[in-house]
Each structure stands twice: as structure tokens, then as C-alpha cells.
Design a protein around this motif. Sequence first.
Motif, PDB file in Angstrom:
ATOM      1  N   GLY A   1       0.682  -1.280  -0.051  1.00  0.00           N
ATOM      2  CA  GLY A   1       0.193  -0.166   0.172  1.00  0.00           C
ATOM      3  C   GLY A   1       0.812   1.456  -0.148  1.00  0.00           C
ATOM      4  O   GLY A   1       2.170   1.228  -0.209  1.00  0.00           O
ATOM      5  N   THR A   2       0.262   2.411  -0.047  1.00  0.00           N
ATOM      6  CA  THR A   2       0.908   3.886   0.241  1.00  0.00           C
ATOM      7  C   THR A   2       0.235   4.623   1.089  1.00  0.00           C
ATOM      8  O   THR A   2      -0.903   4.305   1.786  1.00  0.00           O
ATOM      9  CB  THR A   2       0.751   4.248  -1.158  1.00  0.00           C
ATOM     10  OG1 THR A   2      -0.600   4.721  -1.705  1.00  0.00           O
ATOM     11  CG2 THR A   2       1.399   3.608  -2.346  1.00  0.00           C
ATOM     12  N   TRP A   3       0.871   5.678   1.472  1.00  0.00           N
ATOM     13  CA  TRP A   3       0.393   6.438   2.578  1.00  0.00           C
ATOM     14  C   TRP A   3       0.687   7.880   2.180  1.00  0.00           C
ATOM     15  O   TRP A   3       1.951   8.295   1.641  1.00  0.00           O
ATOM     16  CB  TRP A   3       0.892   6.112   3.939  1.00  0.00           C
ATOM     17  CG  TRP A   3       0.426   6.889   4.964  1.00  0.00           C
ATOM     18  CD1 TRP A   3      -0.808   6.617   5.945  1.00  0.00           C
ATOM     19  CD2 TRP A   3       0.830   8.175   5.408  1.00  0.00           C
ATOM     20  NE1 TRP A   3      -1.103   7.628   6.562  1.00  0.00           N
ATOM     21  CE2 TRP A   3      -0.246   8.616   6.523  1.00  0.00           C
ATOM     22  CE3 TRP A   3       1.702   9.201   5.203  1.00  0.00           C
ATOM     23  CZ2 TRP A   3      -0.043   9.632   7.037  1.00  0.00           C
ATOM     24  CZ3 TRP A   3       1.702  10.393   5.779  1.00  0.00           C
ATOM     25  CH2 TRP A   3       0.889  10.635   6.887  1.00  0.00           C
ATOM     26  N   ASP A   4      -0.320   8.908   2.284  1.00  0.00           N
ATOM     27  CA  ASP A   4       0.123  10.300   2.169  1.00  0.00           C
ATOM     28  C   ASP A   4      -0.725  11.041   3.091  1.00  0.00           C
ATOM     29  O   ASP A   4      -1.602  10.410   3.566  1.00  0.00           O
ATOM     30  CB  ASP A   4      -0.120  10.821   0.616  1.00  0.00           C
ATOM     31  CG  ASP A   4      -1.665  10.870   0.177  1.00  0.00           C
ATOM     32  OD1 ASP A   4      -2.362  11.665   0.558  1.00  0.00           O
ATOM     33  OD2 ASP A   4      -1.985   9.735  -0.428  1.00  0.00           O
ATOM     34  N   PRO A   5      -0.287  12.277   3.441  1.00  0.00           N
ATOM     35  CA  PRO A   5      -1.030  12.970   4.503  1.00  0.00           C
ATOM     36  C   PRO A   5      -2.209  13.321   4.127  1.00  0.00           C
ATOM     37  O   PRO A   5      -3.237  13.541   5.006  1.00  0.00           O
ATOM     38  CB  PRO A   5      -0.184  14.421   4.696  1.00  0.00           C
ATOM     39  CG  PRO A   5       1.212  14.049   4.121  1.00  0.00           C
ATOM     40  CD  PRO A   5       0.792  13.068   2.965  1.00  0.00           C
ATOM     41  N   ILE A   6      -2.750  13.335   2.964  1.00  0.00           N
ATOM     42  CA  ILE A   6      -4.018  13.805   2.757  1.00  0.00           C
ATOM     43  C   ILE A   6      -4.976  12.614   2.610  1.00  0.00           C
ATOM     44  O   ILE A   6      -6.339  12.680   3.179  1.00  0.00           O
ATOM     45  CB  ILE A   6      -4.383  14.501   1.155  1.00  0.00           C
ATOM     46  CG1 ILE A   6      -3.379  15.757   1.265  1.00  0.00           C
ATOM     47  CG2 ILE A   6      -5.756  14.704   0.795  1.00  0.00           C
ATOM     48  CD1 ILE A   6      -3.183  16.566  -0.171  1.00  0.00           C
ATOM     49  N   HIS A   7      -4.625  11.616   2.014  1.00  0.00           N
ATOM     50  CA  HIS A   7      -5.527  10.398   1.798  1.00  0.00           C
ATOM     51  C   HIS A   7      -5.459   9.246   2.805  1.00  0.00           C
ATOM     52  O   HIS A   7      -6.276   8.267   2.983  1.00  0.00           O
ATOM     53  CB  HIS A   7      -5.116   9.692   0.298  1.00  0.00           C
ATOM     54  CG  HIS A   7      -5.681  10.690  -0.625  1.00  0.00           C
ATOM     55  ND1 HIS A   7      -4.410  11.464  -1.249  1.00  0.00           N
ATOM     56  CD2 HIS A   7      -6.717  11.136  -1.161  1.00  0.00           C
ATOM     57  CE1 HIS A   7      -5.233  12.283  -2.117  1.00  0.00           C
ATOM     58  NE2 HIS A   7      -6.534  12.126  -2.302  1.00  0.00           N
ATOM     59  N   GLY A   8      -4.300   9.397   3.622  1.00  0.00           N
ATOM     60  CA  GLY A   8      -3.850   8.292   4.596  1.00  0.00           C
ATOM     61  C   GLY A   8      -3.531   6.980   3.811  1.00  0.00           C
ATOM     62  O   GLY A   8      -2.787   7.096   2.943  1.00  0.00           O
ATOM     63  N   LEU A   9      -3.774   5.917   4.409  1.00  0.00           N
ATOM     64  CA  LEU A   9      -3.428   4.715   4.013  1.00  0.00           C
ATOM     65  C   LEU A   9      -4.438   4.059   2.705  1.00  0.00           C
ATOM     66  O   LEU A   9      -5.461   4.364   2.919  1.00  0.00           O
ATOM     67  CB  LEU A   9      -3.463   3.561   4.978  1.00  0.00           C
ATOM     68  CG  LEU A   9      -3.057   1.972   4.745  1.00  0.00           C
ATOM     69  CD1 LEU A   9      -1.778   2.065   4.333  1.00  0.00           C
ATOM     70  CD2 LEU A   9      -3.280   1.193   5.765  1.00  0.00           C
ATOM     71  N   ASN A  10      -3.570   3.894   1.722  1.00  0.00           N
ATOM     72  CA  ASN A  10      -4.209   3.280   0.630  1.00  0.00           C
ATOM     73  C   ASN A  10      -3.990   1.809   0.542  1.00  0.00           C
ATOM     74  O   ASN A  10      -2.803   1.742  -0.070  1.00  0.00           O
ATOM     75  CB  ASN A  10      -4.109   4.230  -0.559  1.00  0.00           C
ATOM     76  CG  ASN A  10      -4.703   3.619  -1.914  1.00  0.00           C
ATOM     77  OD1 ASN A  10      -5.586   3.005  -1.674  1.00  0.00           O
ATOM     78  ND2 ASN A  10      -4.137   3.798  -3.135  1.00  0.00           N
ATOM     79  N   GLY A  11      -4.539   0.949   0.630  1.00  0.00           N
ATOM     80  CA  GLY A  11      -4.238  -0.586   0.758  1.00  0.00           C
ATOM     81  C   GLY A  11      -4.678  -1.361   2.084  1.00  0.00           C
ATOM     82  O   GLY A  11      -5.367  -0.583   3.087  1.00  0.00           O
ATOM     83  N   THR A  12      -4.674  -2.436   1.979  1.00  0.00           N
ATOM     84  CA  THR A  12      -5.291  -3.464   3.104  1.00  0.00           C
ATOM     85  C   THR A  12      -3.796  -4.127   3.981  1.00  0.00           C
ATOM     86  O   THR A  12      -3.277  -5.033   2.805  1.00  0.00           O
ATOM     87  CB  THR A  12      -6.256  -4.361   2.698  1.00  0.00           C
ATOM     88  OG1 THR A  12      -7.355  -3.446   2.143  1.00  0.00           O
ATOM     89  CG2 THR A  12      -6.768  -4.951   3.971  1.00  0.00           C
TER      90      THR A  12
END
Length: 994
Positions: free
Chosen positions: A402-413
Motif C-alpha cells: 500500500g501507500t500513504w500520504d498526509p491527505i488520503h492516509g493509507l491506501n491499501g489493506t
Amino acid sequence: MTIIALKFILHFYFWAIFDESAKKDDEVFRMAVADLNLNNEILETEKITVSVEFVDGNNPFQAVQEACELMNRGILALVSSIGCMSAGSLQSLADAMHIPHLFIQRAPAGTPRSSCPSTSHPQPDDYTLFVRPPVYLNDVIFQVVMEYTWQKFIIFYDTDYDIRGIENFLDQTSQQGMDVSLQKVESNINMMITGMFRTMRVEELHRYRDTLRRAVLFMSPATAKAFITEVVETNLVAFDCHWIIINEEISDMDVQELVMKSIGRLTLVRQTFPLSQNSSQRCVRSNHRINTSLCDPKDPKAQMLEITNRYIYDTVLLLANTFHRKLEDRKWHSMASLSCIRKGSKPWQGGKSMLDTVKKGGVSGLTSLLEFNDNGTNPNIYFEILGTNYGEDRGRGVSRLGTWDPIHGLNGTLTDRKLENNMRGVVLRVVTVLEEPFVMVSENVLGKPKKYQGFSIDVLDALANYLGFKYEIYVAPDHKYGSQQADGTWNGLIGELVFKRADVGLSALTITPDRESVVDFTTRYMDYSVGVLLRKAERTVDMFACLAPFDLSLWACIAGTVLLVGTLVYLLNWLNPPRLPMGSVSSTTLYNSMWFVYGSFVQQGGEVPYTTLATRMMMGVWWLFALIVISSYTANLAAFLTISRIENSIQSLQDLAKQTDLPYGTVLDSAVYDQVRSKGMNPFERDPMYSQMWRMINRTGGAENNVEESKEGIRKVKYGRFAFVWDAAVLEYVAINDEDCSLYTVSNNVADRGYGIAMQHGSPYRDIFSQRILELQQNGDMDILKLKWWPRDSPCDLYSPVGTRKSGSALDIHSFAGVFFVLAAGVVLSCLIATVETWWTRRKGSRVPSKEDDKEIDLEHLHHRVNSLCTEDESPHKQFSTSSIDLTPLDMDSLPAARQALEQISDFRNTHITTTTFIPEQIQTLSRSLSAKAAAGFAFGTVQDHRTGGPFRQRAPNGGFFRSPIKTMSSIPYQPTPAPNFSYGNDPDRGTSI
């Protein structure tokens, strides 16, 4: 540090300050300047000249001194790539001299960054711009740990890492109830591990090995490689471990080396920069072309780039574009030649304009997009999360999770299901302690393994059916849950897990801090609270339950009131005698007054008519009083027959603690015992209940009131005078299944802990068990299992301290036993009085001699004599006609002329007979009753009816008969003759009735 100056040919220089260890920063910086000098679109006639100076990053004074020398030469902007120690000093200098300062934070030796305290709160008017985004490691790692549902793990950090950088992370984990340990990894890792083996005992080493199964590493890639290699070689970790390494500076080569050196599962969190999908466009950024060795991911040089190298390149590109816009807008400001030493030195006038131009600009380079917000920080940062599967294969692949950024948070499981549903073939050894209804023996056949049942067994079966494992179960040798001994070891069920003789511990096992320090627990599958088992008060037969609505003193007052009012009515009649109607047979004696008052009180009426106003007033008030009393009694009687009042009973733990008459205790060295002891001996505990309970439980050292097993405590409650403090769930089951429903429970409604499944410290099965338990709770299966052992429609009342009936059921004989008793007593008393009266009458009659006992009386002669008396009366209003006459001795005594004549018939006194005479002229019957008041001889007995014909025969007291010559009879009606002057007939004091 290194100071680099950028100078436009023939016009100005541009300077930068680097850490002395940032050799690669200097190299990339020069490559960026070389690329820009070849770009005629950005710099048409100007060229950039570089001058580099290196300074000690831990010496802020040296950094400031170098910066002041640069200002004396002339400066447009300052670029620095240093650590936090010198960054604050340069920031203060830039703010004072109005020089734009582009700061690139550099961590020492490749360790993870920590936020600089001096630059953690940037302001819009600051002249320092933060090229590297803020540190988001705390937010990323917390999100990852939450996704993995870790509850217990250890954090390793190297000597160069500033531990203050994870303060926020530790606060967040503490709020979530996670158990987090910290350990610093020394530079000499081999010596550190060797020292641990030398100083730790075997049990401590086992616990430490279990702790290493879940770990987070805040360290440089080089230190992480060395540490993983050491712990694997010393067999401190196994294939079921899961480690997380977080660092912005992790290259692809570092990832491959870390995976090769580790076993188990490995998760890596690093900063990443989005790349263009079109490979031909990766090195082209609008009006600038980047060096191929830096932008091509396959190039070895590009793979070795550090994070700061990328930001250095993009910073040079950003400044070049800023200067180009300044020249185009013809708003160029000459370089500032400033002095830091002179006191009257003024800041650069063009600094604010230059700062705004830099803020408004933005470039696309090696870091994807470099721009600044109003606070002067770069908001663009991205993390990628890589991971492997469990296993010992060191050549296993790495996948992007997954990925992470300050706006969307965690993208993935992210899931940490090592086993998931694949526990087929796994056989777990389960240790237990027998405790109803959690674990019980259902079948014990000689030569065969015992079979068990219970709520905990049902939960284990549900997990086994879902996960596919099998289990072998046995009872702890000492039949105890386990407590820590004086030498630090554990006994009981917990000891079996600590010494790794069992994989799973299952029973009515509560999760406590002491137990959690040596074993792992799943999430709670049932709430726990402390309860008390007591024996219900035996319901005694109250023969006089009908008297319960009124107190004994009130009954006494009512009885006294009846006597008092009866006496007052008699006195009022005596003072003002009432005028009774003609023919009345009532009298106003004290006996009749009492009987009338009692009859009106019980709403049965009375016989005596009272006509005086005073008496009627008294009776009116008395009737109102009786109405209120009877109504109140009726209402309260209904309540007392349907509601059981419990006074001075134990309804809560506070009631139990306050009393000392009923002894109570618990199981020695159990969780309940430890809980009461810890709270009872805590001087800061606000609730005095526990201190009072501890004094009772610890009486004579705990041997007097405590038991060895819960069954013993339950037996003491059922067959003795004792209260047992234990798990509320266990006690409720015992009360529900009691044959005679003689037990009830009192519990604390606050569930401060729960029942869990214990496992070895760091067990790989804990998380998957916990997740499945949560699923059972969510879909309602756990509630179905609970209802099997704690049904809602129990025939026994668990919370009532007496054996009360259910509402709406019929009243039993005990409720009315007193009424029947009063009725029986009245019947017996009436029979006794009748017997005494009969005996007394016969005895009195036998004492009075009578000359006429053996005679036959001539009733016709007697009748003639009575008529002659009446005709001689001076009052003309009386005469005998065809009326029957009922005379008493008082009637005769009231006639003036009869008093002397009565003496002539005194022969009939004291004969106690009733006679019927016949008047020849009218052939009528005359019935006469002679009272004993004036003529006892005329008290005749009952006479049979002779209208059927035949001679009159009446038995005398001596057995003879009275004879009459008349064969027929008829009644002679009485017809009074009006005479207004006659007053004897209306005299209320006379007893005459004619």
C-alpha cells in the motif's frame, strides 16, 4: 558542513551550507548547476558559479560564522543541508537579516528523521523554507500497527536516533491500550546479544524471545541489517516473527539485503517519489532536462541517491527558475552585502520580495513536485509499504502492500494473518482448569480420553471449526489458574504456558496485568465482574400474615379504641336514656353497647338503636374512623400478600463489606483474591469497600474465610452460613442450576476486565484467534453460546434474597393461615363457652329446690289468675282480647294492682319453664315468658306447637308433664285501647312488653 555559493557570471554569487558528511550532496549540487548552465531557456546569458564550504553539523557557532562571511560577500538566498542542531541558529540569522533560507534536513548516519524542536512550528513570516516535508513517521507507523491489530510489540532504535521523535507515537499507542517496550541497540550488537545470554535466566530469555516476535525498528538500513543478522544467527527469532522497519532512506538494494537476512515476515516503510508512466518523459521536467544518471531508475547511480540528494537537485532548479522570473519581471534586486558583526546593520531590503517569489514558484524534479505552502513547508510526501510473507525462504519475493500520504492516509489493506484459515493439520495442546460452566467433564470412560463441555469449550470448538486445527486438552496438575511464586516462577495453568508445556490455556481465565506480562491473551470473549453467592433466606410460615398490614401497637390502639368507644356509648345512654319503640326487645346494657360498637367496626351493623344526638354524633365519628381503618387495612393487606419485603438483606458488594455478621471469602491466590488485596491495601483507593473486604478475607492470614477451590466455597454457601466472592458468571450459573433455587447472586455491574484465551508469549496464533473471536461477537454467535449456559427463562430468581413467588401467581395457604387460625380459635372458644354455660345452668338449677317439680300445674287456673290481675288495673287502656300476651315479671311488676297479686303466684318462681296456656272463651293460645328478674318462676322452656290437636303435654324439669284439658289452641291478638294519660307503657326503664 559545506558552504556552496551560486554566482551569476558577472553579477552575483549564490551560497549554500552543507554538513561535512554530505559529500554526495556536494556532488549532486554540482551536477545540478552543470545541467542548468547548459539550459539556455532558464539562464540565457547568466551562468552559475559554485563555491562549496563544509562545516561541522554539531557546531552551530561555526555554521553562523560561515553564513555571516557569505553575507559580507553578497547573497541572494541561503541553502543548507544540515542537522537540527545547527538549523535553528541559521534560521534565527536568516530571520534577522531577511535572507531567504532553504533548509534541507539531514539525519545523521542514515537514521530516521526526528522533528527539529527549533523548527517544528513554522510561521508565515519566517524566512526559512523547509524543503523536506515534515516528519510523518509517527502517523505512518501508527496506521500500520493499527491495521495489523498489534497489541504488544517492542521498538528497537539505534544510538543515532533521537528517541524524542516517537513521543507522539507512544502517546497514541498508550491511548489504544497497546503494550509497547523500548530497547536501544548498541553499536556493538554482538556484544549486546552476548551480554543478554550471559545475564538473563532461562525463563527471562524465553520471554524475551517471545517479545521479539513483534518488533518495530527505527534505525538506519546498515544497523538494521547487522541487527537482523545477529538475532537470526543466535536463534532469538523464529519463522513466525513479524518485524517492521521504517525509514525514509531505504533504497531498493537495502530492501533486497534486508529480506535476504531476515526470516519470518518483514514489512518495510520508506519514502517514495511518483514516477511518470512514460519512460521517455521521466528525465524531462517542463523546460529542463535532468541528467540521465539521476532520473533513470535502472541506473546504479540513481538507485544510490539519498533523499537529501534529490531535494538538493530540485532546490537548485527552483532557485534558477525564481531568478529567471525576477529578471523577466524586471524586479531584480542587487545582492545584499550585509554585516552580522556591526550592531547597526540593517536587513536586506529585497529579502521579502525574493522570499515571496520563491514561495510562489514550484518545480517538477527528482522529488516529483517541489512547492511551498503559506507556512513555508513542502506538503508533498508519499510513503510506500512493502512486505513479504511468513516463512524461512530467504529468497521470497517482496510485494507492494500500500501507500500513504498526509491527505488520503493509507491506501491499501494490511493484514497480519499468518495462518488465516490454514491451520489444517495443526494440533494444539490445551491446558485447562475445571470451572462450571466454562469447562466441565462430560464423559469419563475408563480407558478413553476424557471429554469436556462448557462455554469455553464451545468457543474453542467454534474456532477449531473455522480455522481447521485440532486440540488435545488436559487439566493443570495443581488445578489452579496460576500465581507468581516467591522465586518468580508461576504455577497452575499460567505456569504450563510459561514453561511451554502447553500452547493454549482455556478456562474461566481473566486477563490481568501480571498474567499478561508472562503470557499473551486474545481479545476478551466475555466480560468479567466480581460477584457474591449467598443463600436465600428461608421463607418462614407466618400464621398471622393477615395482621402484617398494621403494627402490633396499632392493633392494640384499635382494640383499646373499641373498648373506649363502647364504654362512652354506654355512658351517654345512661346519662340520657333513649326512648325505645313499643315492642323492642333490646336493652342498653354495657355488653350490648360493646357488641354494637364492635359490629359497626367490622361493618356488620348492630342491634341497639340509639336515638340521642350525642350518641349519634359519637357513632358517626366512629363509623368514619372504622371506614378509614378498614380501607387502609384492605389496601395494605393486598400489598403484603403479593410483595415480600426484605429488610437488612445484602443487595450489593457495599452491603456485604459493611456487615461483619456473615463471613465471606474467596479462593486463595486467585485473581479475585489479588484484586481485593491490591485495592484493599492501596492507600489511594477512594472506595473503602475493598479495604473492608480485605480485612474480612485476610482474617487470620486468609486461612479462616478462604477456600482452596471454588467448589468448596459454593458448598459452604449452600450448607452453611457463608458468602462466596467469585466470578459473577460462574456464580450465576450455579444459582440458575440449583435444584431448590436456594441461592442468589449479587454482582458488580462494572466490567473492568474480561475472560480471554491465554497463549505462550508472542504466540503466532493470538491475532488470528482474536480476530475470529471478534467475528463471533459481531455476527451474534457468541451470544447464542452464552444463552446455552445462561438462559434468560431460568426458573430461579438469581437476584432475590428470598424464595418469592412470581408476579401474578396464586396466593398460597400460608398467606391466609392466620385467618383460618382465628376462625378455628373462635369456633373452639364458642364451643367451650357453650359447654360452660350448659354446665353452669344445670348446676344452678340443681341448687334451687322447687315444690312444684313433681306437680302438674293447672295452666287454666294460672291463666285465670293473670287475667284477673289485668282487669283490676286502674289504667283503662289495657285489656286482653284475642291477642297473644307475652308477659315478663317486669311487665307484671309495672302494674300497680298486680304487685300484690304476684305474690299469690310465687309458687311458679324459679321453675325455669315456659308454659303455654289456653283461654277457653276465645279458644286461643297465650304464650307467656316470665323473666328471672322479678319472677324467676315464670321462665318457661320451649313449648311445642299443639295446633295439630291432642292434649297438651309439656315436660317439667323433673321429667313429669303439665297437662291441660283444652285440646285446641289459637293466638289471642292484643288490641290496645288508647289512653293518653297512661305513661307506664312508654317508660324506658321498664322491661315490659305487651
